[in-house]
Design a protein around this motif. Structure first.
Motif, mmCIF file in Angstrom:
data_model
loop_
_atom_site.group_PDB
_atom_site.id
_atom_site.type_symbol
_atom_site.label_atom_id
_atom_site.label_comp_id
_atom_site.label_asym_id
_atom_site.label_seq_id
_atom_site.Cartn_x
_atom_site.Cartn_y
_atom_site.Cartn_z
ATOM 1 N N MET A 1 0.851 -1.197 0.000
ATOM 2 C CA MET A 1 0.000 0.000 0.000
ATOM 3 C C MET A 1 0.884 1.245 0.000
ATOM 4 S SD MET A 1 -3.166 0.763 2.528
ATOM 5 C CE MET A 1 -4.482 0.569 1.344
ATOM 6 N N LEU A 2 0.470 2.225 -0.810
ATOM 7 C CA LEU A 2 1.298 3.419 -0.978
ATOM 8 C C LEU A 2 1.410 4.257 0.296
ATOM 9 C CD1 LEU A 2 0.010 4.744 -4.417
ATOM 10 C CD2 LEU A 2 2.164 3.559 -3.966
ATOM 11 N N VAL A 5 -1.183 6.902 1.263
ATOM 12 C CA VAL A 5 -2.411 6.505 1.962
ATOM 13 C C VAL A 5 -2.181 6.607 3.475
ATOM 14 C CG1 VAL A 5 -4.117 4.668 2.274
ATOM 15 C CG2 VAL A 5 -3.017 4.976 0.039
ATOM 16 N N LEU A 78 -6.365 13.296 -2.922
ATOM 17 C CA LEU A 78 -5.898 12.761 -4.207
ATOM 18 C C LEU A 78 -6.368 13.635 -5.359
ATOM 19 C CD1 LEU A 78 -6.562 8.938 -3.667
ATOM 20 C CD2 LEU A 78 -4.329 10.079 -3.743
ATOM 21 N N LEU A 99 -13.162 4.125 -14.145
ATOM 22 C CA LEU A 99 -12.135 3.939 -13.103
ATOM 23 C C LEU A 99 -11.015 3.013 -13.571
ATOM 24 C CD1 LEU A 99 -13.889 3.536 -9.645
ATOM 25 C CD2 LEU A 99 -11.954 5.025 -10.192
ATOM 26 N N HIS A 104 -7.766 5.023 -12.809
ATOM 27 C CA HIS A 104 -6.703 4.268 -12.138
ATOM 28 C C HIS A 104 -5.542 3.918 -13.082
ATOM 29 C CE1 HIS A 104 -8.982 3.003 -8.210
ATOM 30 N NE2 HIS A 104 -8.427 4.186 -8.116
ATOM 31 N N VAL A 107 -3.483 6.806 -12.509
ATOM 32 C CA VAL A 107 -2.897 6.647 -11.172
ATOM 33 C C VAL A 107 -1.683 5.722 -11.237
ATOM 34 C CG1 VAL A 107 -3.304 5.691 -8.861
ATOM 35 C CG2 VAL A 107 -5.031 7.155 -9.931
ATOM 36 N N ALA A 114 1.263 1.218 -7.013
ATOM 37 C CA ALA A 114 -0.069 1.252 -6.398
ATOM 38 C C ALA A 114 -0.749 -0.119 -6.448
ATOM 39 C CB ALA A 114 -0.934 2.286 -7.108
ATOM 40 N N ASP A 115 -1.396 -0.455 -5.344
ATOM 41 C CA ASP A 115 -2.212 -1.677 -5.269
ATOM 42 C C ASP A 115 -3.637 -1.255 -5.565
ATOM 43 O OD1 ASP A 115 -0.228 -3.469 -4.405
ATOM 44 O OD2 ASP A 115 -0.421 -2.737 -2.349
ATOM 45 N N LEU A 116 -4.054 -1.424 -6.784
ATOM 46 C CA LEU A 116 -5.370 -0.921 -7.159
ATOM 47 C C LEU A 116 -6.401 -2.037 -7.233
ATOM 48 C CD1 LEU A 116 -4.023 1.590 -9.796
ATOM 49 C CD2 LEU A 116 -5.062 2.167 -7.599
ATOM 50 N N PRO A 117 -7.649 -1.701 -6.939
ATOM 51 C CA PRO A 117 -8.721 -2.697 -7.035
ATOM 52 C C PRO A 117 -9.185 -2.798 -8.489
ATOM 53 C CG PRO A 117 -9.612 -0.586 -6.323
ATOM 54 C CD PRO A 117 -8.134 -0.378 -6.522
ATOM 55 N N TYR A 133 -16.960 -4.426 -7.465
ATOM 56 C CA TYR A 133 -15.647 -4.073 -6.908
ATOM 57 C C TYR A 133 -14.946 -5.353 -6.474
ATOM 58 C CZ TYR A 133 -12.542 -2.883 -2.960
ATOM 59 O OH TYR A 133 -11.486 -2.807 -2.074
ATOM 60 N N SER A 135 -11.222 -6.637 -4.730
ATOM 61 C CA SER A 135 -9.884 -6.398 -4.198
ATOM 62 C C SER A 135 -9.667 -7.356 -3.042
ATOM 63 C CB SER A 135 -9.752 -4.959 -3.683
ATOM 64 O OG SER A 135 -8.559 -4.834 -2.908
ATOM 65 N N ARG A 137 -7.970 -6.792 -0.655
ATOM 66 C CA ARG A 137 -7.922 -5.983 0.568
ATOM 67 C C ARG A 137 -9.318 -5.669 1.097
ATOM 68 N NH1 ARG A 137 -4.059 -5.143 -2.795
ATOM 69 N NH2 ARG A 137 -5.283 -3.773 -4.117
ATOM 70 N N ALA A 143 -14.003 2.483 -0.561
ATOM 71 C CA ALA A 143 -14.558 2.802 -1.888
ATOM 72 C C ALA A 143 -15.836 3.626 -1.750
ATOM 73 C CB ALA A 143 -14.836 1.513 -2.668
ATOM 74 N N LEU A 146 -14.884 7.154 -1.014
ATOM 75 C CA LEU A 146 -14.342 7.775 -2.229
ATOM 76 C C LEU A 146 -15.478 8.149 -3.184
ATOM 77 C CD1 LEU A 146 -11.339 5.332 -2.635
ATOM 78 C CD2 LEU A 146 -11.060 7.799 -2.615
HETATM 79 C C1 HEM Z 1 -13.797 8.210 -8.388
HETATM 80 C C2 HEM Z 1 -13.809 7.445 -7.375
HETATM 81 C C3 HEM Z 1 -12.712 6.516 -6.934
HETATM 82 C C4 HEM Z 1 -12.937 5.300 -6.358
HETATM 83 C C5 HEM Z 1 -14.301 4.658 -6.067
HETATM 84 C C6 HEM Z 1 -11.628 4.720 -6.062
HETATM 85 C C7 HEM Z 1 -11.436 3.520 -5.419
HETATM 86 C C8 HEM Z 1 -10.270 3.098 -4.832
HETATM 87 C C9 HEM Z 1 -10.143 2.075 -3.828
HETATM 88 C C10 HEM Z 1 -11.326 1.289 -3.222
HETATM 89 C C11 HEM Z 1 -8.844 1.982 -3.489
HETATM 90 C C12 HEM Z 1 -8.204 1.078 -2.398
HETATM 91 C C13 HEM Z 1 -7.417 -0.081 -2.893
HETATM 92 C C14 HEM Z 1 -8.208 -1.387 -2.904
HETATM 93 O O1 HEM Z 1 -9.466 -1.377 -2.835
HETATM 94 O O2 HEM Z 1 -7.591 -2.457 -3.015
HETATM 95 C C15 HEM Z 1 -8.142 2.950 -4.284
HETATM 96 C C16 HEM Z 1 -6.776 3.149 -4.218
HETATM 97 C C17 HEM Z 1 -6.152 4.236 -4.771
HETATM 98 N N1 HEM Z 1 -6.687 5.151 -5.647
HETATM 99 FE FE1 HEM Z 1 -8.616 5.227 -6.262
HETATM 100 N N2 HEM Z 1 -10.625 5.569 -6.478
HETATM 101 C C18 HEM Z 1 -11.234 6.687 -7.000
HETATM 102 C C19 HEM Z 1 -10.594 7.800 -7.524
HETATM 103 C C20 HEM Z 1 -9.245 8.022 -7.457
HETATM 104 C C21 HEM Z 1 -8.578 9.248 -7.889
HETATM 105 C C22 HEM Z 1 -9.282 10.477 -8.465
HETATM 106 C C23 HEM Z 1 -7.245 9.066 -7.660
HETATM 107 C C24 HEM Z 1 -6.076 9.978 -7.936
HETATM 108 C C25 HEM Z 1 -6.143 11.127 -8.459
HETATM 109 C C26 HEM Z 1 -7.081 7.740 -7.072
HETATM 110 C C27 HEM Z 1 -5.872 7.210 -6.675
HETATM 111 C C28 HEM Z 1 -5.722 6.077 -5.902
HETATM 112 C C29 HEM Z 1 -4.487 5.733 -5.208
HETATM 113 C C30 HEM Z 1 -3.176 6.498 -5.245
HETATM 114 C C31 HEM Z 1 -4.760 4.561 -4.490
HETATM 115 C C32 HEM Z 1 -3.823 3.828 -3.513
HETATM 116 C C33 HEM Z 1 -3.149 2.585 -4.033
HETATM 117 C C34 HEM Z 1 -2.297 1.914 -2.962
HETATM 118 O O3 HEM Z 1 -2.587 2.035 -1.778
HETATM 119 O O4 HEM Z 1 -1.289 1.281 -3.287
HETATM 120 N N3 HEM Z 1 -8.297 7.128 -6.989
HETATM 121 N N4 HEM Z 1 -9.021 3.627 -5.099
#
Ligand code: HEM
Length: 179
Positions: A1-2, A5, A78, A99, A104, A107, A114-117, A133, A135, A137, A143, A146
Protein backbone atom coordinates in the motif's frame (compact mmCIF):
# COMPACT_ATOMS: atom_id res chain seq x y z
CA UNK A 1 0.00 0.00 0.00
CA UNK A 2 1.30 3.42 -0.98
CA UNK A 3 2.84 5.69 1.63
CA UNK A 4 0.51 8.51 0.56
CA UNK A 5 -2.41 6.51 1.96
CA UNK A 6 -0.67 6.25 5.37
CA UNK A 7 0.47 9.87 5.46
CA UNK A 8 -3.04 11.00 4.51
CA UNK A 9 -4.59 8.92 7.30
CA UNK A 10 -2.20 10.41 9.85
CA UNK A 11 -2.88 13.90 8.47
CA UNK A 12 -6.63 13.32 8.81
CA UNK A 13 -6.27 12.26 12.45
CA UNK A 14 -4.08 15.29 13.17
CA UNK A 15 -6.54 17.64 11.50
CA UNK A 16 -9.87 16.14 12.62
CA UNK A 17 -8.83 15.13 16.14
CA UNK A 18 -5.37 16.33 17.21
CA UNK A 19 -1.64 15.70 16.62
CA UNK A 20 -1.52 14.08 20.09
CA UNK A 21 -4.27 11.62 19.13
CA UNK A 22 -2.44 10.74 15.88
CA UNK A 23 0.70 10.02 17.92
CA UNK A 24 -1.23 7.88 20.41
CA UNK A 25 -2.71 5.81 17.60
CA UNK A 26 0.70 5.29 15.99
CA UNK A 27 2.25 4.20 19.30
CA UNK A 28 -0.64 1.85 20.14
CA UNK A 29 -0.50 0.27 16.67
CA UNK A 30 3.05 -0.89 17.35
CA UNK A 31 4.08 -0.29 13.75
CA UNK A 32 7.22 -1.74 12.18
CA UNK A 33 8.73 1.70 11.54
CA UNK A 34 7.07 3.60 14.42
CA UNK A 35 4.87 5.37 11.91
CA UNK A 36 7.70 7.08 10.04
CA UNK A 37 5.90 6.92 6.70
CA UNK A 38 6.87 8.88 3.63
CA UNK A 39 4.35 9.66 0.94
CA UNK A 40 6.58 8.08 -1.73
CA UNK A 41 7.23 4.87 0.25
CA UNK A 42 5.42 1.54 0.12
CA UNK A 43 4.27 -0.39 3.20
CA UNK A 44 2.47 -3.65 3.99
CA UNK A 45 -1.32 -3.50 4.04
CA UNK A 46 -1.17 -5.21 7.47
CA UNK A 47 0.16 -1.91 8.85
CA UNK A 48 -3.02 -0.15 7.71
CA UNK A 49 -5.09 -2.91 9.31
CA UNK A 50 -3.23 -2.35 12.59
CA UNK A 51 -3.97 1.39 12.46
CA UNK A 52 -7.65 0.80 11.73
CA UNK A 53 -7.81 -1.77 14.55
CA UNK A 54 -6.46 0.78 17.03
CA UNK A 55 -8.90 3.41 15.75
CA UNK A 56 -11.80 1.00 16.30
CA UNK A 57 -10.63 0.46 19.89
CA UNK A 58 -10.07 4.13 20.60
CA UNK A 59 -13.20 5.56 18.97
CA UNK A 60 -15.67 2.69 19.43
CA UNK A 61 -16.72 3.20 15.80
CA UNK A 62 -16.94 0.25 13.40
CA UNK A 63 -14.07 -0.18 10.93
CA UNK A 64 -16.55 0.33 8.06
CA UNK A 65 -17.48 3.80 9.28
CA UNK A 66 -13.85 4.79 9.88
CA UNK A 67 -12.80 3.56 6.43
CA UNK A 68 -15.73 5.35 4.81
CA UNK A 69 -14.75 8.63 6.46
CA UNK A 70 -11.13 8.10 5.52
CA UNK A 71 -12.12 7.37 1.89
CA UNK A 72 -14.05 10.63 1.81
CA UNK A 73 -11.03 12.55 3.09
CA UNK A 74 -8.59 10.68 0.83
CA UNK A 75 -10.54 11.60 -2.29
CA UNK A 76 -10.14 15.29 -1.47
CA UNK A 77 -6.39 14.90 -1.09
CA UNK A 78 -5.90 12.76 -4.21
CA UNK A 79 -8.19 14.79 -6.43
CA UNK A 80 -6.63 18.10 -5.40
CA UNK A 81 -3.07 16.76 -5.77
CA UNK A 82 -3.87 15.32 -9.22
CA UNK A 83 -6.73 17.40 -10.62
CA UNK A 84 -6.00 16.25 -14.16
CA UNK A 85 -7.04 12.68 -13.31
CA UNK A 86 -10.69 13.70 -12.89
CA UNK A 87 -10.67 16.37 -15.61
CA UNK A 88 -13.15 15.91 -18.42
CA UNK A 89 -15.52 13.67 -16.45
CA UNK A 90 -19.11 14.83 -16.54
CA UNK A 91 -20.38 13.32 -13.29
CA UNK A 92 -20.08 10.56 -10.76
CA UNK A 93 -21.39 7.73 -12.96
CA UNK A 94 -19.16 8.82 -15.83
CA UNK A 95 -16.14 8.82 -13.47
CA UNK A 96 -17.01 5.43 -11.98
CA UNK A 97 -17.49 3.91 -15.42
CA UNK A 98 -13.89 4.78 -16.38
CA UNK A 99 -12.13 3.94 -13.10
CA UNK A 100 -10.38 0.85 -14.45
CA UNK A 101 -9.62 2.02 -17.96
CA UNK A 102 -8.83 5.67 -17.33
CA UNK A 103 -8.68 7.07 -13.76
CA UNK A 104 -6.70 4.27 -12.14
CA UNK A 105 -4.64 3.85 -15.34
CA UNK A 106 -3.47 7.42 -14.85
CA UNK A 107 -2.90 6.65 -11.17
CA UNK A 108 -0.70 3.70 -12.14
CA UNK A 109 1.48 6.07 -14.22
CA UNK A 110 1.83 8.41 -11.25
CA UNK A 111 2.39 5.59 -8.74
CA UNK A 112 3.73 2.43 -10.42
CA UNK A 113 3.59 0.49 -7.11
CA UNK A 114 -0.07 1.25 -6.40
CA UNK A 115 -2.21 -1.68 -5.27
CA UNK A 116 -5.37 -0.92 -7.16
CA UNK A 117 -8.72 -2.70 -7.04
CA UNK A 118 -10.78 -3.60 -10.10
CA UNK A 119 -14.17 -2.13 -10.92
CA UNK A 120 -16.53 -3.55 -13.51
CA UNK A 121 -19.75 -1.90 -14.66
CA UNK A 122 -22.44 -4.61 -14.59
CA UNK A 123 -25.23 -2.31 -15.78
CA UNK A 124 -25.80 1.41 -16.26
CA UNK A 125 -28.60 3.84 -17.10
CA UNK A 126 -28.52 7.65 -17.12
CA UNK A 127 -28.91 7.81 -13.34
CA UNK A 128 -28.17 4.31 -12.01
CA UNK A 129 -25.22 1.94 -12.00
CA UNK A 130 -24.45 -1.53 -10.72
CA UNK A 131 -20.71 -1.59 -10.12
CA UNK A 132 -18.67 -4.64 -9.15
CA UNK A 133 -15.65 -4.07 -6.91
CA UNK A 134 -12.91 -6.66 -6.47
CA UNK A 135 -9.88 -6.40 -4.20
CA UNK A 136 -8.21 -8.89 -1.89
CA UNK A 137 -7.92 -5.98 0.57
CA UNK A 138 -11.74 -5.72 0.66
CA UNK A 139 -11.71 -1.97 1.13
CA UNK A 140 -15.34 -1.62 0.03
CA UNK A 141 -16.04 0.90 2.79
CA UNK A 142 -13.10 3.01 1.63
CA UNK A 143 -14.56 2.80 -1.89
CA UNK A 144 -17.92 4.03 -0.56
CA UNK A 145 -16.25 7.08 1.00
CA UNK A 146 -14.34 7.78 -2.23
CA UNK A 147 -17.60 7.51 -4.21
CA UNK A 148 -19.50 9.85 -1.88
CA UNK A 149 -16.70 12.40 -2.09
CA UNK A 150 -16.54 12.05 -5.88
CA UNK A 151 -20.31 12.66 -6.07
CA UNK A 152 -19.89 15.82 -3.95
CA UNK A 153 -17.03 16.87 -6.22
CA UNK A 154 -19.57 16.97 -9.07
CA UNK A 155 -22.28 18.56 -6.91
CA UNK A 156 -24.35 15.38 -7.11
CA UNK A 157 -26.17 13.38 -4.43
CA UNK A 158 -26.15 9.59 -4.58
CA UNK A 159 -28.04 6.84 -2.83
CA UNK A 160 -26.22 3.54 -2.70
CA UNK A 161 -26.36 0.07 -1.26
CA UNK A 162 -23.58 -2.51 -1.04
CA UNK A 163 -24.01 -6.25 -1.32
CA UNK A 164 -21.32 -8.89 -0.84
CA UNK A 165 -21.13 -11.01 -3.99
CA UNK A 166 -20.91 -14.82 -4.10
CA UNK A 167 -17.46 -14.40 -5.67
CA UNK A 168 -14.48 -14.05 -3.31
CA UNK A 169 -13.32 -10.53 -2.35
CA UNK A 170 -16.12 -9.06 -4.47
CA UNK A 171 -18.87 -6.53 -3.66
CA UNK A 172 -21.60 -4.90 -5.73
CA UNK A 173 -22.51 -1.24 -5.37
CA UNK A 174 -25.99 -0.26 -6.49
CA UNK A 175 -25.83 3.50 -7.09
CA UNK A 176 -28.58 5.99 -7.94
CA UNK A 177 -27.92 9.65 -8.69
CA UNK A 178 -30.61 11.83 -7.15
CA UNK A 179 -29.95 15.19 -8.71
C1 HEM B 1 -13.80 8.21 -8.39
C2 HEM B 1 -13.81 7.44 -7.37
C3 HEM B 1 -12.71 6.52 -6.93
C4 HEM B 1 -12.94 5.30 -6.36
C5 HEM B 1 -14.30 4.66 -6.07
C6 HEM B 1 -11.63 4.72 -6.06
C7 HEM B 1 -11.44 3.52 -5.42
C8 HEM B 1 -10.27 3.10 -4.83
C9 HEM B 1 -10.14 2.07 -3.83
C10 HEM B 1 -11.33 1.29 -3.22
C11 HEM B 1 -8.84 1.98 -3.49
C12 HEM B 1 -8.20 1.08 -2.40
C13 HEM B 1 -7.42 -0.08 -2.89
C14 HEM B 1 -8.21 -1.39 -2.90
O1 HEM B 1 -9.47 -1.38 -2.83
O2 HEM B 1 -7.59 -2.46 -3.02
C15 HEM B 1 -8.14 2.95 -4.28
C16 HEM B 1 -6.78 3.15 -4.22
C17 HEM B 1 -6.15 4.24 -4.77
N1 HEM B 1 -6.69 5.15 -5.65
FE1 HEM B 1 -8.62 5.23 -6.26
N2 HEM B 1 -10.62 5.57 -6.48
C18 HEM B 1 -11.23 6.69 -7.00
C19 HEM B 1 -10.59 7.80 -7.52
C20 HEM B 1 -9.25 8.02 -7.46
C21 HEM B 1 -8.58 9.25 -7.89
C22 HEM B 1 -9.28 10.48 -8.47
C23 HEM B 1 -7.24 9.07 -7.66
C24 HEM B 1 -6.08 9.98 -7.94
C25 HEM B 1 -6.14 11.13 -8.46
C26 HEM B 1 -7.08 7.74 -7.07
C27 HEM B 1 -5.87 7.21 -6.67
C28 HEM B 1 -5.72 6.08 -5.90
C29 HEM B 1 -4.49 5.73 -5.21
C30 HEM B 1 -3.18 6.50 -5.24
C31 HEM B 1 -4.76 4.56 -4.49
C32 HEM B 1 -3.82 3.83 -3.51
C33 HEM B 1 -3.15 2.59 -4.03
C34 HEM B 1 -2.30 1.91 -2.96
O3 HEM B 1 -2.59 2.04 -1.78
O4 HEM B 1 -1.29 1.28 -3.29
N3 HEM B 1 -8.30 7.13 -6.99
N4 HEM B 1 -9.02 3.63 -5.10
Amino acid sequence: MLGIVFTTLVEMLEEKVSPEFADEVIVAANLENDGAYTSVGYYPFSEMQKLVGVLVEKTGKPAEELLHDFGYYLFGRLASAHGQVMAGRSGILDALSVLDNDIHVQVRKLYPDADLPTFKVLSKTDNTMLLEYYSTRELHSLAEGLMDAAADHFGQTIQRTTVRSDKPHTYEFNITVES
